[in-house]
Design a protein around this motif. Sequence first.
Motif, short mmCIF file in Angstrom:
data_model
loop_
_atom_site.label_atom_id
_atom_site.label_comp_id
_atom_site.label_asym_id
_atom_site.label_seq_id
_atom_site.Cartn_x
_atom_site.Cartn_y
_atom_site.Cartn_z
N UNK A 26 0.81 -1.23 0.00
CA UNK A 26 0.00 0.00 0.00
C UNK A 26 0.84 1.27 0.00
N UNK A 27 2.11 1.15 0.33
CA UNK A 27 3.00 2.31 0.21
C UNK A 27 3.51 2.48 -1.22
N UNK A 28 3.25 1.50 -2.05
CA UNK A 28 3.84 1.50 -3.39
C UNK A 28 2.82 1.58 -4.51
N UNK A 29 1.57 1.20 -4.19
CA UNK A 29 0.56 1.19 -5.24
C UNK A 29 -0.76 1.67 -4.67
N UNK A 30 -1.44 2.50 -5.44
CA UNK A 30 -2.73 3.04 -5.03
C UNK A 30 -3.83 2.20 -5.66
N UNK A 31 -4.77 1.74 -4.84
CA UNK A 31 -5.89 0.96 -5.35
C UNK A 31 -7.15 1.82 -5.34
N UNK A 32 -8.18 1.35 -6.07
CA UNK A 32 -9.47 2.04 -6.04
C UNK A 32 -10.29 1.54 -4.85
N UNK A 33 -11.21 2.41 -4.38
CA UNK A 33 -12.05 2.09 -3.21
C UNK A 33 -12.73 0.72 -3.32
N UNK A 34 -13.22 0.42 -4.51
CA UNK A 34 -13.98 -0.83 -4.63
C UNK A 34 -13.15 -1.99 -5.19
N UNK A 35 -11.83 -1.80 -5.29
CA UNK A 35 -10.97 -2.92 -5.70
C UNK A 35 -10.98 -4.01 -4.63
N UNK A 36 -11.20 -5.25 -5.06
CA UNK A 36 -11.08 -6.37 -4.14
C UNK A 36 -9.65 -6.91 -4.24
N UNK A 37 -8.94 -6.77 -3.13
CA UNK A 37 -7.52 -7.10 -3.10
C UNK A 37 -7.30 -8.26 -2.11
N UNK A 38 -6.76 -9.36 -2.60
CA UNK A 38 -6.49 -10.49 -1.71
C UNK A 38 -4.99 -10.60 -1.48
N UNK A 39 -4.59 -10.55 -0.21
CA UNK A 39 -3.18 -10.67 0.14
C UNK A 39 -2.95 -12.00 0.84
N UNK A 40 -1.94 -12.70 0.39
CA UNK A 40 -1.58 -13.94 1.05
C UNK A 40 -0.80 -13.62 2.32
N UNK A 41 -1.43 -13.94 3.45
CA UNK A 41 -0.72 -13.78 4.72
C UNK A 41 -0.05 -15.13 4.98
N UNK A 42 1.14 -15.27 4.43
CA UNK A 42 1.73 -16.61 4.27
C UNK A 42 2.17 -17.25 5.59
N UNK A 43 2.47 -16.42 6.59
CA UNK A 43 2.91 -17.03 7.84
C UNK A 43 2.72 -16.11 9.02
N UNK A 44 2.79 -16.68 10.22
CA UNK A 44 2.63 -15.86 11.41
C UNK A 44 3.98 -15.46 11.99
N UNK A 45 3.93 -14.44 12.84
CA UNK A 45 5.16 -13.77 13.23
C UNK A 45 5.88 -14.29 14.45
N UNK A 46 5.36 -15.36 15.04
CA UNK A 46 6.00 -15.88 16.27
C UNK A 46 7.49 -16.10 16.08
#
Lengths: 258, 394
Positions: B362-382
């Motif tokens: 989100x710091x690098x690309x601007x999306x539109x309000x109604x864009x459906x964006x799926x991000x892979x949250x590949x792992x947890x931070x433990x």
Amino acid sequence: MKQMNRIHKKLQEDKKLLSIYFTAGYPNLDDTVPIIEKLQDSGADMLEIGLPFSDPLADGPTIQASSTQALKNGMTSVKLFEQLKNIRQTVSIPLIIMGYFNPIMQYGVEAFCKKCAEIGIDGLIVPDLPVDVYHEEYQQIFEKHGLINIFLITPQTSNERIRFIDSVSNGFIYMVSSASVTGAKNTFGNAQTEYFKRIDGMQLKAPQIVGFGISNNHTFNAATHYAKGAIIGSAFIKMITEKGIEGIPAFVSSIKNT
Amino acid sequence: MNTYNVNKKGYYGDFGGAYIPEMLYPNVEELRQQYLAIMGEDSFKEEFNQLLKDYVGRPSPLYFAKRLSQKHGAKIYLKREDLNHTGAHKINNTIGQILLAKRLGKKRIIAETGAGQHGVATATVCALMGIDCVVYMGEIDIKRQAPNVARMKMLGAEVRPALSGSKTLKDATNEAIRDWINNPVDTHYIIGSAIGPHPYPDMVTRFQSIISEEIKWQLKEKEGRENPDYVIACIGGGSNAAGTYYHFLDEATVGIIAVEAAGKGIHSGESAATSQLGKEGIIHGCKTLLMQTNDGQITEPYSISAGLDYPGVGPMHSHLYQSGRGEFFSVTDNDAMKAGLELCKTEGIIPAIESSHALAIFNHKKFKEDDVVVISLSGRGDKDLNTYIDYFDL
């Protein structure tokens, strides 16, 4: 008339061949040419000049360590060609460059082959360039420059594939003695002897030279009982690490003399 | 039809293939001839799906991140691979490969690992199946990732240090390959990313493709449509990305976004931004983009995230980059760490630092309000807690 490739000429000699592998630029950057000259003078029949690579998948710890050191010393493809540019003024035995495919690809396969031909390199061994890919994409380039490409077979290679490799081979077949990476061994077991016999029995058109696990007179004789010759790599690297270039004559004669 | 998937010869466009020493040919060829047939068997699918459900905990949720969406002005969904057993997407692949290895009659498993996530996922499935397991790990990584080394040991695996070269992931991979050369008959090598000789990139991708398969039906339930406007994933070798993209590769309306680790900056000399710094070459058996010197020596990458610290990318991703099908971004350590902390504060989820790179989009690309964006949250931070503690001085 085109001169006969030195590998072909050597393979016709009526004797068992001792081929030595060493890493270019090791132990010191400028040792490459003195090592070649000393090996020839000491009676080695053929040489494999290792072009060092950062990630040598098929090599054991000894050769990898020498490659890492050679790279630290500043060895590159460009440097190696520069060192070898006048080699044919003093050396007449067959010279083969053994190197992984990525450095050759970055130099440019055609440019690399052309340079080899200019210098008087007779052949190449590129362990991670499979015979199928070579046959489809690079064979014409190699042949145009008069270079013989050498392929490996192992105890796991199927007879069908060995026949295919034999049909594409134009020099000798590099017969890997066991399922392993490079490295010196003291003896061969029964399984290896059986394998040597099996390959001998296939009556291939290309003569076989055994590599991996050859370290002394005993393993050299065992390997060449069936095959045309044998290649020593890791054991030579160990020797030169300890004794330097001066140790070469005694090393070569210890292998060849019974 | 133009496809971004693998072809019969194992290539994605110009990339892929099997550039392997002859010593590896029988192993890789056996796999190539059998992997599709085995994966297509009903009994295989049944066992695989059952384990994914009962053991891994799938389907992983597709979570609508409401506060993050408000903040960045797009409809942001997180594919929660971090909730899988062992804490990352890696287990999808190791479950698949261990079942395959059993059907090939293999008695011993080897694997490479960088941060230790794939090593833990491999040790886990070996414990599950009662199969011997050896994990190669760079000597330096063993020191950096002590908790994961302990996990692997508790799970019964032997962790062998890779002492050669730079003593990190690429050297661990070299050592694993050498082990396979030395043990060609009884051993299966579980590669953890979408790299290596064909059929590995395709096989790993297929096992990970469960991610995009689930996204499709989950999104249909939530948005009434299967296809998002964008799918976004971080890329080291690229296995979570490959799985996230797989069912969208040939869907032209779905934008594919890959986020690489820029380390301390693309041109800082300490980076893993392969698409920007790499050139076509051969690494670990495949032709792909990789970071190397002019002489063709492979160079050592850097990222604060151990999982993105690889000098190449999988061949599928090289093709996505070269063809323009995928849009590639490079995110620095600083950007990623900030984005990770932002997710903690806005959604109550502590992400793996790998995944934090994807979140920094989100710091690098601007999306539109109604864009459906799926991000892979590949792992947890433990596993990254120490890095977070040091970085933010917590």
